[in-house]
Design a protein around this motif. Structure first.
Motif, short mmCIF file in Angstrom:
data_model
loop_
_atom_site.label_atom_id
_atom_site.label_comp_id
_atom_site.label_asym_id
_atom_site.label_seq_id
_atom_site.Cartn_x
_atom_site.Cartn_y
_atom_site.Cartn_z
N LEU A 43 0.77 -1.23 0.00
CA LEU A 43 0.00 0.00 0.00
C LEU A 43 0.81 1.30 0.00
O LEU A 43 0.44 2.23 -0.74
CB LEU A 43 -0.95 0.01 1.21
CG LEU A 43 -1.97 -1.12 1.29
CD1 LEU A 43 -2.79 -0.99 2.57
CD2 LEU A 43 -2.89 -1.12 0.07
N TYR A 94 -0.27 3.32 -3.21
CA TYR A 94 -1.53 3.98 -2.86
C TYR A 94 -1.33 5.42 -2.42
O TYR A 94 -2.18 6.28 -2.69
CB TYR A 94 -2.28 3.16 -1.81
CG TYR A 94 -3.09 2.06 -2.44
CD1 TYR A 94 -4.43 2.24 -2.72
CD2 TYR A 94 -2.50 0.85 -2.80
CE1 TYR A 94 -5.18 1.23 -3.33
CE2 TYR A 94 -3.23 -0.16 -3.41
CZ TYR A 94 -4.57 0.04 -3.68
OH TYR A 94 -5.30 -0.95 -4.30
N ALA A 98 -3.14 0.68 -8.29
CA ALA A 98 -3.64 1.42 -7.13
C ALA A 98 -4.49 2.61 -7.57
O ALA A 98 -5.52 2.91 -6.96
CB ALA A 98 -2.48 1.89 -6.26
N ARG A 125 -7.98 1.58 -8.54
CA ARG A 125 -8.81 1.29 -7.37
C ARG A 125 -9.23 2.56 -6.63
O ARG A 125 -10.38 2.70 -6.21
CB ARG A 125 -8.06 0.35 -6.44
CG ARG A 125 -7.77 -1.02 -7.06
CD ARG A 125 -9.06 -1.71 -7.46
NE ARG A 125 -8.88 -3.03 -8.01
CZ ARG A 125 -8.69 -4.13 -7.31
NH1 ARG A 125 -8.61 -4.08 -6.00
NH2 ARG A 125 -8.57 -5.30 -7.91
N VAL A 174 -8.81 4.01 2.32
CA VAL A 174 -8.37 2.74 1.73
C VAL A 174 -8.48 1.58 2.73
O VAL A 174 -9.01 0.52 2.39
CB VAL A 174 -6.93 2.87 1.19
CG1 VAL A 174 -6.42 1.51 0.70
CG2 VAL A 174 -6.90 3.89 0.06
N PRO A 223 -6.56 -5.32 -2.99
CA PRO A 223 -5.30 -5.11 -3.71
C PRO A 223 -4.74 -6.41 -4.24
O PRO A 223 -4.75 -7.44 -3.56
CB PRO A 223 -4.39 -4.50 -2.64
CG PRO A 223 -5.32 -3.88 -1.65
CD PRO A 223 -6.51 -4.79 -1.62
N LYS A 243 1.48 -5.40 -8.13
CA LYS A 243 2.38 -5.04 -7.04
C LYS A 243 3.12 -6.27 -6.53
O LYS A 243 2.52 -7.27 -6.13
CB LYS A 243 1.56 -4.41 -5.90
CG LYS A 243 2.41 -3.93 -4.75
CD LYS A 243 3.30 -2.77 -5.12
CE LYS A 243 4.13 -2.27 -3.94
NZ LYS A 243 4.88 -1.06 -4.24
#
Length: 324
Positions: A121, A125, A156, A159, A282, A293, A319
């Protein structure tokens, strides 16, 4: 402890596993037992000496910039964390069995979020949040172009854009990656090696152009993002995988009232805001199952050199997370 280090700037094949001392946290630091660490293009660039950002103080250098794990020890000024707590965030030298992170840049990790997910993350993110929320101020219903979209930040961004209620056009370089982006929920996916990205965007948006574009390529992709923008659009540039130099026609930039922003994640005044948004937007979405994710685990630090080689060859998607 074991750590992935480089002693020379000779690319990913020069990464080696060394035995090093367990680090002692400074006054404002936390030592973490690393359970998972995110892998980024900047780690690859570091092996060539092209990126010397956060945590880099010369050679030899332990790679890695983000991790999730348990607190082992804290510095004298740290009061928010105690040994045993689950945390994740910005961590220097993360490709090791233990690593140090600034307490101010760590977040508590809920019990029902896996370490591997948490380690994916921070950089991806936070970059997506800084680009879409802080810089572009993306609004529900707007079109956003994510160019390219198949890397960690691209995924990311797709999303986060969905969480914000936007419509997504993403690009990829192969049929496999296009299918991957479709599984992420992108509204439209373009093959940027076979299709005219600008023409396709104009057709999708009925010649209105997109309101927001996230550019991760630089040399080739940034001019395309500009050409795909509608009047008053916002472009955010965060990477340069196709090259550092980009030539932009000022007549389009000025004539369409385009806002162009560049972001360097660790050195940005909006960094604290991105951390708060990661925590408040998130994490709850992951806990509720609204956001899942996509993580590709890499078993063991010993696989790091080969993984970075494959990343350089553009053979990987999504990722990547190493599990020490």
């Amino acid at each position: 402890m074991k750590a992935c280090r480089i002693h020379q700037y000779q690319g990913p094949t020069a990464v080696q596993i060394d035995q090093v001392d367990v680090p002692t946290p400074g006054p404002d630091q936390v030592r973490i037992r690393v359970r998972a660490a995110g892998i980024n293009n900047s780690d690859l660039q570091t092996t060539y000496g092209k990126y010397q950002g956060y945590g880099h103080r010369g050679l030899p250098h332990i790679l890695g910039q983000e991790a999730a794990g348990e607190v082992e020890a804290v510095g004298a000024n740290v009061t928010d964390f105690t040994p045993g707590m689950r945390v994740f965030g910005h961590v220097a030298g993360a490709f090791a069995e233990t690593a140090l992170g600034p307490a101010a840049e760590l977040l508590m990790l809920p019990q029902n979020i896996a370490f591997e997910v948490a380690a994916s993350l921070p950089i991806a993110y936070l970059t997506a949040i800084m680009g879409l929320v802080c810089k572009a101020k993306l609004q529900p219903g707007e079109w956003v172009l994510i160019h390219p979209g198949s890397g960690g930040v691209g995924a990311a961004t797709i999303r986060v854009a969905q969480l914000l209620g936007a419509k997504v056009i993403a690009t990829a370089s192969s049929a496999e990656k296009i299918n991957y982006l479709r599984t992420l929920g992108a509204d439209h996916v373009l093959h940027h090696r076979q299709q005219d990205v600008v023409a396709e965007v104009q057709q999708i948006t009925k010649n209105q152009g997109v309101q927001v574009a996230l550019d991760g390529g630089g040399h080739i992709t940034l001019p395309q993002c500009l050409a795909a923008m509608g009047n008053g659009g916002r472009i955010v540039s965060y990477g340069y995988t196709t090259g550092l130099d980009a030539t932009l026609p000022l007549v389009k930039l000025i004539g369409r009232n385009i806002q162009l922003s560049g972001i360097a994640l660790w050195y940005n005044r909006d960094y604290r805001t991105t951390l708060t948004t990661l925590r408040d937007l998130v994490l709850p979405a992951i806990v509720k199952g609204q956001l899942q994710p996509v993580v590709n685990p890499v078993p063991g630090l010993e696989a790091m050199s080969d993984t970075l080689v494959q990343m350089e060859q553009n053979r990987l998607m999504g990722k990547l997370v190493v599990v020490p």
